[in-house]
Design a protein around this motif. Sequence first.
Motif, PDB file in Angstrom:
ATOM      1  N   ARG A  27       0.808  -1.224   0.000  1.00  0.00           N
ATOM      2  CA  ARG A  27       0.000   0.000   0.000  1.00  0.00           C
ATOM      3  C   ARG A  27       0.841   1.274   0.000  1.00  0.00           C
ATOM      4  NH1 ARG A  27      -5.011  -0.724   4.210  1.00  0.00           N
ATOM      5  NH2 ARG A  27      -5.772  -2.709   3.424  1.00  0.00           N
ATOM      6  N   HIS A  28       2.055   1.180   0.539  1.00  0.00           N
ATOM      7  CA  HIS A  28       2.885   2.382   0.722  1.00  0.00           C
ATOM      8  C   HIS A  28       4.285   2.137   0.176  1.00  0.00           C
ATOM      9  CE1 HIS A  28      -0.257   4.192   3.125  1.00  0.00           C
ATOM     10  NE2 HIS A  28      -0.398   3.015   3.706  1.00  0.00           N
ATOM     11  N   ARG A  29       4.418   2.294  -1.105  1.00  0.00           N
ATOM     12  CA  ARG A  29       5.699   2.029  -1.779  1.00  0.00           C
ATOM     13  C   ARG A  29       6.796   3.004  -1.349  1.00  0.00           C
ATOM     14  NH1 ARG A  29       4.863  -2.637  -4.255  1.00  0.00           N
ATOM     15  NH2 ARG A  29       2.972  -2.827  -5.457  1.00  0.00           N
ATOM     16  N   GLU A  30       6.411   4.089  -0.702  1.00  0.00           N
ATOM     17  CA  GLU A  30       7.416   5.059  -0.248  1.00  0.00           C
ATOM     18  C   GLU A  30       8.195   4.565   0.968  1.00  0.00           C
ATOM     19  OE1 GLU A  30       3.583   6.395   1.912  1.00  0.00           O
ATOM     20  OE2 GLU A  30       4.124   5.323   0.089  1.00  0.00           O
ATOM     21  N   LEU A  31       7.711   3.522   1.611  1.00  0.00           N
ATOM     22  CA  LEU A  31       8.443   2.949   2.743  1.00  0.00           C
ATOM     23  C   LEU A  31       9.575   2.067   2.225  1.00  0.00           C
ATOM     24  CD1 LEU A  31       5.472   1.855   5.040  1.00  0.00           C
ATOM     25  CD2 LEU A  31       7.026   3.782   5.404  1.00  0.00           C
ATOM     26  N   TYR A  32      10.706   2.142   2.878  1.00  0.00           N
ATOM     27  CA  TYR A  32      11.845   1.298   2.530  1.00  0.00           C
ATOM     28  C   TYR A  32      11.925   0.175   3.543  1.00  0.00           C
ATOM     29  CZ  TYR A  32      16.676  -0.238   1.898  1.00  0.00           C
ATOM     30  OH  TYR A  32      17.795  -0.995   1.695  1.00  0.00           O
ATOM     31  N   SER A  96      11.567   6.891   4.900  1.00  0.00           N
ATOM     32  CA  SER A  96      11.240   6.198   6.146  1.00  0.00           C
ATOM     33  C   SER A  96      11.555   4.725   5.956  1.00  0.00           C
ATOM     34  CB  SER A  96       9.777   6.401   6.495  1.00  0.00           C
ATOM     35  OG  SER A  96       9.578   7.742   6.890  1.00  0.00           O
ATOM     36  N   VAL A  97      12.267   4.179   6.925  1.00  0.00           N
ATOM     37  CA  VAL A  97      12.737   2.798   6.865  1.00  0.00           C
ATOM     38  C   VAL A  97      11.981   1.984   7.903  1.00  0.00           C
ATOM     39  CG1 VAL A  97      14.749   1.293   7.160  1.00  0.00           C
ATOM     40  CG2 VAL A  97      15.026   3.571   6.135  1.00  0.00           C
ATOM     41  N   ILE A  98      11.486   0.809   7.497  1.00  0.00           N
ATOM     42  CA  ILE A  98      10.767  -0.057   8.428  1.00  0.00           C
ATOM     43  C   ILE A  98      11.564  -1.338   8.650  1.00  0.00           C
ATOM     44  CG2 ILE A  98       9.302  -1.108   6.655  1.00  0.00           C
ATOM     45  CD1 ILE A  98       7.006  -0.868   8.843  1.00  0.00           C
ATOM     46  N   LEU A  99      11.702  -1.701   9.921  1.00  0.00           N
ATOM     47  CA  LEU A  99      12.403  -2.921  10.322  1.00  0.00           C
ATOM     48  C   LEU A  99      11.401  -3.865  10.960  1.00  0.00           C
ATOM     49  CD1 LEU A  99      15.450  -1.449  12.335  1.00  0.00           C
ATOM     50  CD2 LEU A  99      15.305  -1.840   9.877  1.00  0.00           C
TER      51      LEU A  99
END
Length: 187
Positions: A27-32, A96-99
């Motif tokens: 849904r949110h391709r801007e998240l890495y 924005s980076v998600i772990l």
Amino acid sequence: MQPGRLIVLTGPSGVGKGTLLRSLLQRHRELYYSVSVTTRAPREGEIDGKHYYFVSRTQFAEMVKNGELLEWAEFAGNCYGTPRKPVEAQIATGKSVILEIELEGARQIRQSFPSALRIFILPPSEAELERRIRSRGQDSEEAIARRLRRAKEEIDAANEFDIQIVNDDLETALARIETALFTPASS
């Protein structure tokens, strides 16, 4: 969402972190999404560099020694860690980076990145968590018991996190994560 933010998604094994993360990234391709390094063997269908970077214990130890990991932990007999350089590079460019990491790693992030948004995913109940773990059909009874003991310890730590979200319904839990990430904080 603030530019250049680190987001940590944590919760016990079987709680649905991976499913929530995949939906969020679609849904949110801007998240890495930061791909972790692991010493465990690939599961069927997993691709090196996409799902994990698969390395030997020796290679992993060298990465730890050289400070190449932002965080790392040993879980269920295998080591997992977050490569430092790609995360720092993405944050520096304003992404924005998600772990998706284990509790030990999340605690390390709290020390090294205190501004990170830390989200803990909870199961609706212990019985439902056990059902989910068993339905995977990939663990021995001993491994299931170990995962359930570990899950209880992790759930006890949920209050250490900025936000706790119960994954009782995928869409509802996903909407709560999106609200946390994309709703501006009131001043």
